[in-house]
Design a protein around this motif. Structure first.
Motif, PDB file in Angstrom:
ATOM      1  N   UNK A 194       0.540  -0.706   0.010  1.00 50.82           N
ATOM      2  CA  UNK A 194       0.607  -0.438  -0.315  1.00 50.82           C
ATOM      3  C   UNK A 194       0.851   1.333  -0.209  1.00 50.82           C
ATOM      4  N   UNK A 195       1.775   1.005   0.758  1.00 55.57           N
ATOM      5  CA  UNK A 195       2.630   2.489   0.822  1.00 55.57           C
ATOM      6  C   UNK A 195       3.507   2.656  -0.684  1.00 55.57           C
ATOM      7  N   UNK A 196       3.948   1.572  -0.859  1.00 57.47           N
ATOM      8  CA  UNK A 196       4.395   1.449  -2.317  1.00 57.47           C
ATOM      9  C   UNK A 196       4.078   2.223  -3.663  1.00 57.47           C
ATOM     10  N   UNK A 197       2.539   1.891  -3.389  1.00 52.84           N
ATOM     11  CA  UNK A 197       1.469   2.569  -4.998  1.00 52.84           C
ATOM     12  C   UNK A 197       1.471   3.892  -4.256  1.00 52.84           C
ATOM     13  N   UNK A 198       0.920   3.946  -2.826  1.00 56.86           N
ATOM     14  CA  UNK A 198       1.145   6.117  -2.596  1.00 56.86           C
ATOM     15  C   UNK A 198       1.876   6.377  -3.482  1.00 56.86           C
ATOM     16  N   UNK A 199       3.351   5.890  -2.963  1.00 54.54           N
ATOM     17  CA  UNK A 199       4.623   6.890  -3.774  1.00 54.54           C
ATOM     18  C   UNK A 199       4.302   6.905  -5.162  1.00 54.54           C
ATOM     19  N   UNK A 200       4.343   6.101  -5.735  1.00 57.38           N
ATOM     20  CA  UNK A 200       4.273   5.809  -7.655  1.00 57.38           C
ATOM     21  C   UNK A 200       3.131   6.185  -7.689  1.00 57.38           C
ATOM     22  N   UNK A 201       1.672   6.349  -7.058  1.00 58.48           N
ATOM     23  CA  UNK A 201       0.124   7.128  -7.996  1.00 58.48           C
ATOM     24  C   UNK A 201       0.609   8.253  -7.765  1.00 58.48           C
ATOM     25  N   UNK A 202       1.624   8.525  -6.172  1.00 56.58           N
ATOM     26  CA  UNK A 202       1.296  10.775  -6.041  1.00 56.58           C
ATOM     27  C   UNK A 202       2.384  11.049  -6.989  1.00 56.58           C
ATOM     28  N   UNK A 203       3.564  10.531  -7.139  1.00 53.42           N
ATOM     29  CA  UNK A 203       4.577  10.614  -8.021  1.00 53.42           C
ATOM     30  C   UNK A 203       4.028  10.989  -9.447  1.00 53.42           C
ATOM     31  N   UNK A 204       2.654  10.458 -10.412  1.00 58.83           N
ATOM     32  CA  UNK A 204       2.379  10.330 -11.711  1.00 58.83           C
ATOM     33  C   UNK A 204       1.221  12.046 -11.562  1.00 58.83           C
ATOM     34  N   UNK A 205       0.561  11.437 -10.458  1.00 60.29           N
ATOM     35  CA  UNK A 205      -0.446  12.950  -9.821  1.00 60.29           C
ATOM     36  C   UNK A 205       0.468  14.410  -9.848  1.00 60.29           C
ATOM     37  N   UNK A 206       1.104  14.136  -9.609  1.00 58.76           N
ATOM     38  CA  UNK A 206       2.791  15.625  -9.384  1.00 58.76           C
ATOM     39  C   UNK A 206       2.890  15.771 -10.558  1.00 58.76           C
ATOM     40  N   UNK A 207       3.315  14.622 -11.758  1.00 56.09           N
ATOM     41  CA  UNK A 207       3.117  15.117 -13.411  1.00 56.09           C
ATOM     42  C   UNK A 207       2.422  15.762 -13.454  1.00 56.09           C
ATOM     43  N   UNK A 208       0.920  15.633 -13.993  1.00 58.15           N
ATOM     44  CA  UNK A 208      -0.199  16.412 -13.967  1.00 58.15           C
ATOM     45  C   UNK A 208      -0.293  17.162 -13.660  1.00 58.15           C
ATOM     46  N   UNK A 209       0.549  18.255 -12.374  1.00 52.10           N
ATOM     47  CA  UNK A 209       0.387  18.920 -11.222  1.00 52.10           C
ATOM     48  C   UNK A 209       0.876  19.729 -11.821  1.00 52.10           C
ATOM     49  N   UNK A 210       2.157  19.526 -12.405  1.00 48.62           N
ATOM     50  CA  UNK A 210       3.192  20.049 -13.410  1.00 48.62           C
ATOM     51  C   UNK A 210       2.811  20.262 -14.028  1.00 48.62           C
ATOM     52  N   UNK A 211       2.692  19.326 -14.944  1.00 51.91           N
ATOM     53  CA  UNK A 211       1.590  20.085 -15.906  1.00 51.91           C
ATOM     54  C   UNK A 211       0.751  21.137 -16.138  1.00 51.91           C
ATOM     55  N   UNK A 212       0.084  21.069 -15.716  1.00 50.92           N
ATOM     56  CA  UNK A 212      -1.504  23.030 -15.285  1.00 50.92           C
ATOM     57  C   UNK A 212      -0.689  23.647 -14.814  1.00 50.92           C
ATOM     58  N   UNK A 213       0.763  23.096 -13.719  1.00 54.59           N
ATOM     59  CA  UNK A 213       0.989  24.594 -13.137  1.00 54.59           C
ATOM     60  C   UNK A 213       1.835  25.204 -14.336  1.00 54.59           C
ATOM     61  N   UNK A 214       2.678  25.225 -15.133  1.00 58.24           N
ATOM     62  CA  UNK A 214       2.851  25.439 -16.581  1.00 58.24           C
ATOM     63  C   UNK A 214       1.109  25.721 -17.143  1.00 58.24           C
ATOM     64  N   UNK A 215       0.812  24.801 -17.573  1.00 64.79           N
ATOM     65  CA  UNK A 215      -0.102  25.012 -18.426  1.00 64.79           C
ATOM     66  C   UNK A 215      -0.417  26.527 -18.273  1.00 64.79           C
ATOM     67  N   UNK A 216      -1.113  26.162 -17.166  1.00 63.60           N
ATOM     68  CA  UNK A 216      -2.184  27.522 -16.699  1.00 63.60           C
ATOM     69  C   UNK A 216      -2.019  28.846 -16.603  1.00 63.60           C
TER      70      UNK A 216
END
Length: 311
Positions: free
Chosen positions: A278-300
Motif C-alpha cells: 500500500x505504501x509503495x503504491x501511494x508513492x508511485x500514484x502520488x508521483x504520477x499525480x504530481x506530474x499532472x499537477x506540474x503540467x497544469x502549473x505550467x499550462x495555466x
C-alpha cells in the motif's frame, strides 16, 4: 504548443529527490533510522538518482545544452543560476553522508553533520527552484505567496511518502514517518485547492489599451508581428479549455492527494507486507499525480506579453 515534459519531469523528480534526501540526512544521520547497507544504498540511490535525472532532463529544455555551465556565473542576480550552484554544492555533503551512513554504517558525529548539511542544501535548492517562478512578475499565476511554499510542501510530501514506502518495504516502518507523510499529503491537497482558488480570481490589470495608453475603443492588433511563435508563446501562452482544465485538476487531486491518502491510511491497519504494498503504491500514484499537477502549473500560466497577441 504545450509545456515541455523536460521541465515538468525536472520539477517533479528533483522535488521528490530533495525531499527524500533531506529526510534521510536528518533521520539517518542522527540514528533515528538504523544504519542498514541495502536500505541506505537504495534510499540514497533513489534520492540522488531522482535529483540527477531531473537535473539532466532540465538541460534538454535549453536551446544550447552544451552552454549550461555558463548559467552558474550569474548567481548574483539569477535564481536559475543560484539553483544550479545550490544543487551542485548539495552533492558534496550528500556524498559524505552516504559514504558514512551506507558504507561505514555510522551515525552521529561527522556523519550527522554531513546529513544535516545535505538536508539544508536540499531545502535551499528547492527554495531557489520555487523562486525562479515566484519572482516572475509578468506571470500572475506564479508571482504569489503560494508558489514558493507549494514547492516546499510538495517536496516534503513526495519525499516523506517515498521514505515511508522505503521503510515499509524493509519491514522497519516508522509510525511517525507514516503519520507525517499522511499529514503533509493533506496539507498539499489544501494548499493546491487554495492556489487554484486564488489563481481563478486573478484579474490581470493590464490590457492592450492600458499598455498603449490609447482610450476611446478597444485596441486590437491587425496582424501578428512575426510568422512563427516565439519562446514566450510556446512556454507561457498555452491555452487550455476550461473543461479540460477542470478534468486535469480532478485527476491531480485524485492521483496526487486522495488515493495516496487512502493508501497511507490503509497502511496503518494492514499487516506487513500488505502495508508495504500500500505504501509503495501511494508513492508511485502520488508521483504520477504530481506530474499532472506540474503540467497544469505550467499550462495555466499566462505571461502578460500574450495580451500583445490578443489573448
Amino acid at each position: 504548443m504545450h509545456p515541455a515534459f523536460s521541465v515538468v519531469f525536472f520539477t517533479t523528480a528533483t522535488g521528490a529527490g530533495y525531499g527524500l534526501l533531506a529526510l534521510l540526512g536528518v533521520l539517518g544521520g542522527w540514528g533515528l533510522i538504523p544504519p542498514d547497507f541495502w536500505l541506505g544504498l537504495i534510499g540514497m540511490g533513489l534520492a540522488l538518482g531522482l535529483i540527477a535525472a531531473g537535473l539532466l532532463s532540465s538541460t534538454g529544455h535549453l536551446g544550447r545544452p552544451e552552454r549550461a555551465w555558463r548559467a552558474f556565473s550569474q548567481w548574483r542576480s539569477s535564481w536559475l543560476s543560484r539553483e544550479g550552484v545550490a544543487s551542485v554544492l548539495t552533492f558534496i555533503p550528500a556524498g559524505l553522508f552516504g559514504i558514512g551512513w551506507v558504507f561505514f554504517g555510522r551515525a552521529g558525529g561527522w556523519v550527522a553533520i554531513a546529513g544535516l548539511l545535505a538536508a539544508v542544501g536540499a531545502i535551499v535548492t528547492v527554495c531557489t527552484t520555487g523562486m525562479i517562478y515566484a519572482s516572475l512578475k509578468p506571470i500572475a499565476q506564479w508571482h504569489s505567496r503560494y508558489t514558493l511554499l507549494a514547492y516546499l510542501i510538495f517536496s516534503a510530501m513526495t519525499g516523506s511518502t517515498l521514505l515511508n514506502a522505503l521503510l515499509q518495504s524493509f519491514g522497519v516502518g516508522m509510525r511517525t514517518v507514516l503519520v507525517a507523510s499522511l499529514l503533509v499529503t493533506l496539507l498539499g491537497s489544501g494548499w493546491k485547492l487554495a492556489t487554484w482558488r486564488y489563481n481563478d480570481r486573478q484579474e490581470i490589470p493590464t490590457n492592450a489599451n492600458t499598455a498603449t495608453g490609447l482610450a476611446g475603443g478597444t485596441v486590437r492588433s491587425l496582424e501578428w508581428p512575426h510568422t512563427e511563435e516565439n519562446y514566450l508563446l510556446k512556454e507561457m501562452g498555452f491555452r487550455i479549455a476550461r473543461k479540460h482544465g477542470a478534468k486535469l485538476r480532478l485527476i491531480t487531486q485524485v492521483l496526487a492527494f486522495a488515493l495516496p491518502t487512502l493508501l497511507l491510511l490503509a497502511a496503518f491497519f494492514l499487516p506487513w507486507p500488505l502495508a508495504a504494498i500500500a505504501s509503495g503504491l501511494a508513492a508511485v500514484v502520488q508521483f504520477a499525480g504530481m506530474l499532472v499537477e506540474r503540467w497544469l502549473f505550467f499550462a495555466e500560466a499566462k505571461h502578460t506579453v500574450t495580451l500583445y497577441y490578443g489573448r
